[in-house]
Design a protein around this motif. Sequence first.
Motif, PDB file in Angstrom:
ATOM      1  N   PRO A 170      38.305-133.868 -75.616  1.00 21.02           N
ATOM      2  CA  PRO A 170      39.368-133.210 -76.209  1.00 21.02           C
ATOM      3  C   PRO A 170      39.694-131.510 -75.648  1.00 21.02           C
ATOM      4  N   GLY A 171      40.668-130.972 -75.800  1.00 18.34           N
ATOM      5  CA  GLY A 171      40.997-129.699 -75.222  1.00 18.34           C
ATOM      6  C   GLY A 171      41.613-128.807 -76.381  1.00 18.34           C
ATOM      7  N   ILE A 178      47.861-140.233 -71.465  1.00 17.12           N
ATOM      8  CA  ILE A 178      47.963-141.157 -72.274  1.00 17.12           C
ATOM      9  C   ILE A 178      48.285-142.521 -71.499  1.00 17.12           C
ATOM     10  N   THR A 218      44.538-126.803 -77.844  1.00 19.86           N
ATOM     11  CA  THR A 218      46.012-127.040 -77.448  1.00 19.86           C
ATOM     12  C   THR A 218      46.608-125.789 -77.346  1.00 19.86           C
ATOM     13  N   LEU A 230      54.304-130.649 -85.622  1.00 20.57           N
ATOM     14  CA  LEU A 230      54.256-130.404 -84.230  1.00 20.57           C
ATOM     15  C   LEU A 230      55.339-131.313 -83.482  1.00 20.57           C
ATOM     16  N   MET A 266      45.514-136.140 -75.868  1.00 21.46           N
ATOM     17  CA  MET A 266      46.092-136.800 -76.688  1.00 21.46           C
ATOM     18  C   MET A 266      47.258-136.463 -77.102  1.00 21.46           C
ATOM     19  N   ILE A 267      47.660-135.422 -76.595  1.00 21.05           N
ATOM     20  CA  ILE A 267      48.805-134.664 -77.187  1.00 21.05           C
ATOM     21  C   ILE A 267      49.722-134.562 -76.191  1.00 21.05           C
ATOM     22  N   TYR A 268      51.044-135.185 -76.320  1.00 20.36           N
ATOM     23  CA  TYR A 268      52.011-135.147 -75.150  1.00 20.36           C
ATOM     24  C   TYR A 268      51.634-134.918 -73.826  1.00 20.36           C
ATOM     25  N   ASP A 309      45.279-130.781 -74.557  1.00 25.40           N
ATOM     26  CA  ASP A 309      44.598-132.015 -75.045  1.00 25.40           C
ATOM     27  C   ASP A 309      45.071-133.383 -74.348  1.00 25.40           C
ATOM     28  N   ASP A 362      58.178-131.654 -79.929  1.00 25.32           N
ATOM     29  CA  ASP A 362      58.459-131.126 -78.478  1.00 25.32           C
ATOM     30  C   ASP A 362      59.722-131.020 -78.321  1.00 25.32           C
TER      31      ASP A 362
END
Lengths: 221, 221
Positions: free
Chosen positions: B119-120, B102, B122, B144, B96-98, B94, B146
């Motif tokens: 969006p995708g 961004i 994750t 969540l 907006m996730i890491y 996605d 990393d």
Amino acid sequence: MKKLFGVGTGPGDKEYLTLKAVKAMENADVIFAPNNNGKNMALDTAKDFIEEKKIVLIDFPMGKVKKKDYKKAAELIKKEISDGKSGVFLTIGDPMIYSTFIYLMENIEELGVEVEVVPGITSFLAGAAKIKIPITVKGDRFLLVDDIVDEDVLAETDSICILKTTKNKEDVINLLEKNRFSYTYIKRCSLEGEKVLKNKEEILEDKDYISFILGRRKEND
Amino acid sequence: MKKLFGVGTGPGDKEYLTLKAVKAMENADVIFAPNNNGKNMALDTAKDFIEEKKIVLIDFPMGKVKKKDYKKAAELIKKEISDGKSGVFLTIGDPMIYSTFIYLMENIEELGVEVEVVPGITSFLAGAAKIKIPITVKGDRFLLVDDIVDEDVLAETDSICILKTTKNKEDVINLLEKNRFSYTYIKRCSLEGEKVLKNKEEILEDKDYISFILGRRKEND
């Protein structure tokens, strides 16, 4: 072998369906959907892809579902799909995130029906895409909750989504402000009447159940 | 007006693409994708939908990207799409996730290019669907991260995804065990060579970079 697909339909816009979700619906013999007092977001999202299908609504009155209701639902689903046939159970968002399907899955596997889960776009992913504010950058911690959190927990996170805010909205916002989080309230994400609010008074005035808050620790903190 | 879509391609299986992602690709004049030392998961996932398109690879060597690289990439993208045309930047998972997108987004908006985020799915959503273990049920908190978390943080959560485990895998697992979390290691989720491991020794032996751990507090704790 009977097979049931638990399909996440995403936040509401049919364009957020995955190709896998569409394929599961097109191949299914029966479509099951939760009936929540006449409201049916998952079915609304999927309706263009299931026009020719047999649709079975299952009563799941939100907040009032009991263990035996899941067992009954599982038996009903098993009865509706014959061997070699497949069914799809539609659920908003993603099936593994705060979903009715989780409890149903356990019951239906006990009856010897094979289950496959098809993930869906969650509301927080669609919301972050809408407002173009990252959920996580390198090193960030993201917390997902369905209710208010206490200060100790918030202190450990950089980014948060609070999914249900109707009961404690003011407390949630006060806590976010006190801990120097910026926040955005997203109402009816990807649906008709979608609204993005950042003003505290406007957020407190809104009463829509289909809404959530995305929060992010302000930079330089 | 130039427009750039930041499209999440999901964990790797092309069936996890959303209808919105496919539409953005089909309507795009140019497809951009990060080039990470010759590896290109996002492009691999999307390849069936962009056969006739102009494809521009942008060098983003993982872990070595600097601020000026994003600025340069933004300028390149702006140059490639004329007014009234649109481009798609593909990114795994996605946006907006890491995600690389961004930082790129901020730079490209500064150049006056309109951005829309698609969006995708994750990896943690696809992974939970695969193993059919819920991420959250009512009242749960999901975290969540990393990288490794400390014990105080873990104490406050019911469910966790640790996305990058290559460096500290043993520490992560020891911490999860000590805090009575069950855990599953998912390698190459939805890709060729996908593997689900629950045995500690086997998990520690694996060196695949494309892997993550899903953990869940054991019941009755």
